[in-house]
Design a protein around this motif. Structure first.
Motif, mmCIF file in Angstrom:
data_model
loop_
_atom_site.group_PDB
_atom_site.id
_atom_site.type_symbol
_atom_site.label_atom_id
_atom_site.label_comp_id
_atom_site.label_asym_id
_atom_site.label_seq_id
_atom_site.Cartn_x
_atom_site.Cartn_y
_atom_site.Cartn_z
ATOM 1 N N PHE A 89 -41.715 33.464 35.675
ATOM 2 C CA PHE A 89 -42.792 32.722 36.315
ATOM 3 C C PHE A 89 -43.808 32.244 35.281
ATOM 4 N N SER A 90 -44.161 33.104 34.344
ATOM 5 C CA SER A 90 -45.123 32.741 33.306
ATOM 6 C C SER A 90 -44.591 31.605 32.444
ATOM 7 N N PHE A 91 -43.327 31.695 32.076
ATOM 8 C CA PHE A 91 -42.702 30.654 31.257
ATOM 9 C C PHE A 91 -42.708 29.311 31.976
ATOM 10 N N ILE A 102 -51.196 28.961 53.496
ATOM 11 C CA ILE A 102 -50.520 28.056 54.425
ATOM 12 C C ILE A 102 -51.028 26.628 54.265
ATOM 13 N N VAL A 103 -52.345 26.471 54.137
ATOM 14 C CA VAL A 103 -52.930 25.138 53.983
ATOM 15 C C VAL A 103 -52.476 24.494 52.673
ATOM 16 N N THR A 104 -52.520 25.246 51.572
ATOM 17 C CA THR A 104 -52.102 24.682 50.281
ATOM 18 C C THR A 104 -50.609 24.379 50.260
ATOM 19 N N MET A 161 -41.851 29.523 42.269
ATOM 20 C CA MET A 161 -43.049 29.531 43.102
ATOM 21 C C MET A 161 -42.694 29.459 44.572
ATOM 22 N N LEU A 162 -41.613 28.745 44.912
ATOM 23 C CA LEU A 162 -41.203 28.662 46.296
ATOM 24 C C LEU A 162 -40.667 29.976 46.811
ATOM 25 N N GLU A 163 -40.468 30.955 45.922
ATOM 26 C CA GLU A 163 -40.102 32.283 46.384
ATOM 27 C C GLU A 163 -41.227 32.854 47.233
ATOM 28 N N LYS A 164 -42.477 32.551 46.877
ATOM 29 C CA LYS A 164 -43.617 33.003 47.665
ATOM 30 C C LYS A 164 -43.585 32.361 49.042
ATOM 31 N N VAL A 165 -43.213 31.085 49.083
ATOM 32 C CA VAL A 165 -43.099 30.392 50.354
ATOM 33 C C VAL A 165 -42.023 31.044 51.200
ATOM 34 N N ASN A 166 -40.911 31.364 50.562
ATOM 35 C CA ASN A 166 -39.797 31.964 51.277
ATOM 36 C C ASN A 166 -40.204 33.292 51.900
ATOM 37 N N THR A 167 -40.989 34.095 51.161
ATOM 38 C CA THR A 167 -41.435 35.370 51.694
ATOM 39 C C THR A 167 -42.312 35.166 52.914
ATOM 40 N N THR A 168 -43.213 34.197 52.838
ATOM 41 C CA THR A 168 -44.087 33.922 53.972
ATOM 42 C C THR A 168 -43.295 33.438 55.169
ATOM 43 N N MET A 169 -42.324 32.562 54.915
ATOM 44 C CA MET A 169 -41.556 31.999 56.008
ATOM 45 C C MET A 169 -40.714 33.059 56.704
ATOM 46 N N ASN A 170 -40.368 34.116 56.004
ATOM 47 C CA ASN A 170 -39.557 35.154 56.608
ATOM 48 C C ASN A 170 -40.391 36.157 57.384
ATOM 49 N N ILE A 225 -52.439 27.357 41.991
ATOM 50 C CA ILE A 225 -53.496 28.351 41.806
ATOM 51 C C ILE A 225 -53.293 29.522 42.762
ATOM 52 N N CYS A 226 -52.936 29.199 43.992
ATOM 53 C CA CYS A 226 -52.694 30.232 44.996
ATOM 54 C C CYS A 226 -51.539 31.138 44.571
ATOM 55 N N GLY A 227 -50.451 30.526 44.109
ATOM 56 C CA GLY A 227 -49.318 31.328 43.652
ATOM 57 C C GLY A 227 -49.669 32.191 42.454
ATOM 58 N N PHE A 228 -50.471 31.647 41.547
ATOM 59 C CA PHE A 228 -50.868 32.412 40.362
ATOM 60 C C PHE A 228 -51.751 33.593 40.751
ATOM 61 N N ILE A 229 -52.676 33.381 41.696
ATOM 62 C CA ILE A 229 -53.559 34.470 42.134
ATOM 63 C C ILE A 229 -52.748 35.599 42.752
ATOM 64 N N LYS A 230 -51.797 35.243 43.600
ATOM 65 C CA LYS A 230 -50.969 36.286 44.214
ATOM 66 C C LYS A 230 -50.101 36.974 43.165
ATOM 67 N N PHE A 231 -49.599 36.172 42.229
ATOM 68 C CA PHE A 231 -48.741 36.717 41.176
ATOM 69 C C PHE A 231 -49.521 37.634 40.243
ATOM 70 N N ALA A 232 -50.720 37.219 39.839
ATOM 71 C CA ALA A 232 -51.487 37.971 38.846
ATOM 72 C C ALA A 232 -52.289 39.111 39.451
ATOM 73 N N LEU A 233 -52.852 38.880 40.647
ATOM 74 C CA LEU A 233 -53.771 39.864 41.231
ATOM 75 C C LEU A 233 -53.182 40.601 42.431
ATOM 76 N N GLY A 234 -52.087 40.092 42.978
ATOM 77 C CA GLY A 234 -51.460 40.753 44.115
ATOM 78 C C GLY A 234 -52.248 40.638 45.404
ATOM 79 N N ILE A 235 -53.122 39.650 45.507
ATOM 80 C CA ILE A 235 -53.934 39.466 46.714
ATOM 81 C C ILE A 235 -53.077 38.878 47.828
ATOM 82 N N TRP A 236 -53.177 39.469 49.027
ATOM 83 C CA TRP A 236 -52.428 38.952 50.180
ATOM 84 C C TRP A 236 -53.164 39.297 51.472
#
Length: 318
Positions: A195-197, A285-287, A1-10, A265-276
């Motif tokens: 991620f699902s596992f 950022i807040v979560t 899940m922190l991979e999403k954080v890493n992408t944002t931070m970059n 929940i935020c990570g799951f939404i981005k993972f499942a729906l690709g919303i960005w």
């Protein structure tokens, strides 16, 4: 899940978003520094109190100390990186050391989270045994507890070992970034399966189990009656102790859930729906900040709900 954080931070926020870089830097720097100071002091003191106070050397306190020590990992490896990226949008260290830090900055915080979740489950199991089967030997004894703590670290490191393989330093637009290579290493759909596992086995299932155990404990405490007049006071004292410990344990679980559930929940939404979208990134950022406050909240909960920890703190200060 922190991979999403890493992408944002970059620095992947689209330029179309209405960002205020100065306000974001000041706000995040203040938040990170406050979390760092409170968490470092609080978790270190928790560990010292449990280590130095003989009466505190009980399984539940060992497990709380285990969480405290695991919470120090993000402070050491992640928070300096987060603050640095606010002002220098590039990885500063090259070579073998840079490659190692790139892997550890994602691996160790995930290990920390997994250790905390397992510790919460073990605390719930211990409380369940103490309340539901008070006359039997404890399910988690002081002798067994160190082995279980070691097991939490082994399981957490094994679970997140793929991060050590997929994360590498790479040059991107003239700067070094710490980037994942899931497709190249494990295949096209590897990250989705992984991620699902992790989400099911280390988020959904543990908290369902914890909820079931604490519900059983609640009804058991509610229905308990002392067997005779002579044992009324003893029974009431034992029940009161159990209730006090239970309140602290439940508060720690709720604190963890409140901090991490929005981010999950935020990570799951981005993972499942690709919303960005821009609004979703604000929410992200807040979560993210809320999730990172958990390492500072746990020590505060212990001092608020446990007189033993407060007395231990007074002893250290004096």
């Amino acid at each position: 899940m922190l991979e999403k954080v890493n992408t944002t931070m970059n620095g992947t926020q689209p330029s179309s978003c209405d960002w205020n870089p100065t306000a974001e830097k000041i706000g995040k720097t203040f938040a990170y520094c406050l979390i760092f100071i409170v968490s470092l002091a609080g978790n270190t003191i928790i560990g010292i109190i449990v280590y130095k106070t003989k009466t505190m050397r009980k399984p539940i306190n060992f497990l709380i100390a285990n969480m405290a020590m695991s919470d120090l990992l993000p402070l050491i490896f992640v928070f300096p990186y987060l603050i640095q990226l606010l002002y220098i949008d590039s990885w500063l260290i090259d070579g073998l050391l840079g490659q190692a830090l790139c892997k550890l900055v994602v691996f160790l915080p995930n290990v920390s989270t997994a250790v905390s979740i397992q510790s919460l489950v073990l605390i719930a199991v211990g409380r369940f045994g103490a309340v539901v089967f008070p006359l039997r030997p404890p399910l988690i004894s002081s002798k067994l507890c160190p082995f279980l703590i070691l097991a939490t670290w082994i399981v957490a490191m094994a679970l997140h070992f793929p991060y050590l393989v997929v994360f590498k330093l790479a040059e991107y637009q003239g700067r070094l970034v710490c980037h994942s290579h899931w497709k190249e290493v494990f295949g096209k759909n590897a990250y989705k399966s992984y991620f699902s596992f992790v989400l099911v086995t280390f988020a959904f299932m543990p908290f369902v189990l914890i909820a079931i155990l604490y519900i059983i404990i609640f009804f058991e405490l509610k229905s308990q009656r002392s067997p005779g007049e002579q044992s009324v006071n003893v029974g009431q004292q034992r029940q009161q102790r159990e209730r006090n410990v239970l309140k602290m344990a439940i508060a720690i679980v709720l604190g963890f859930a409140v901090c991490w559930l929005p981010f999950a929940i935020c990570g799951f939404i981005k993972f499942a729906l690709g919303i960005w979208s821009c609004s979703f990134q604000y929410y992200f950022i807040v979560t993210q900040l809320i999730a990172q406050t958990n390492c500072a909240i746990n020590p505060c909960i212990c001092f608020i709900f446990s007189r033993n920890y407060r007395e231990g703190l007074k002893t250290l200060v004096s």
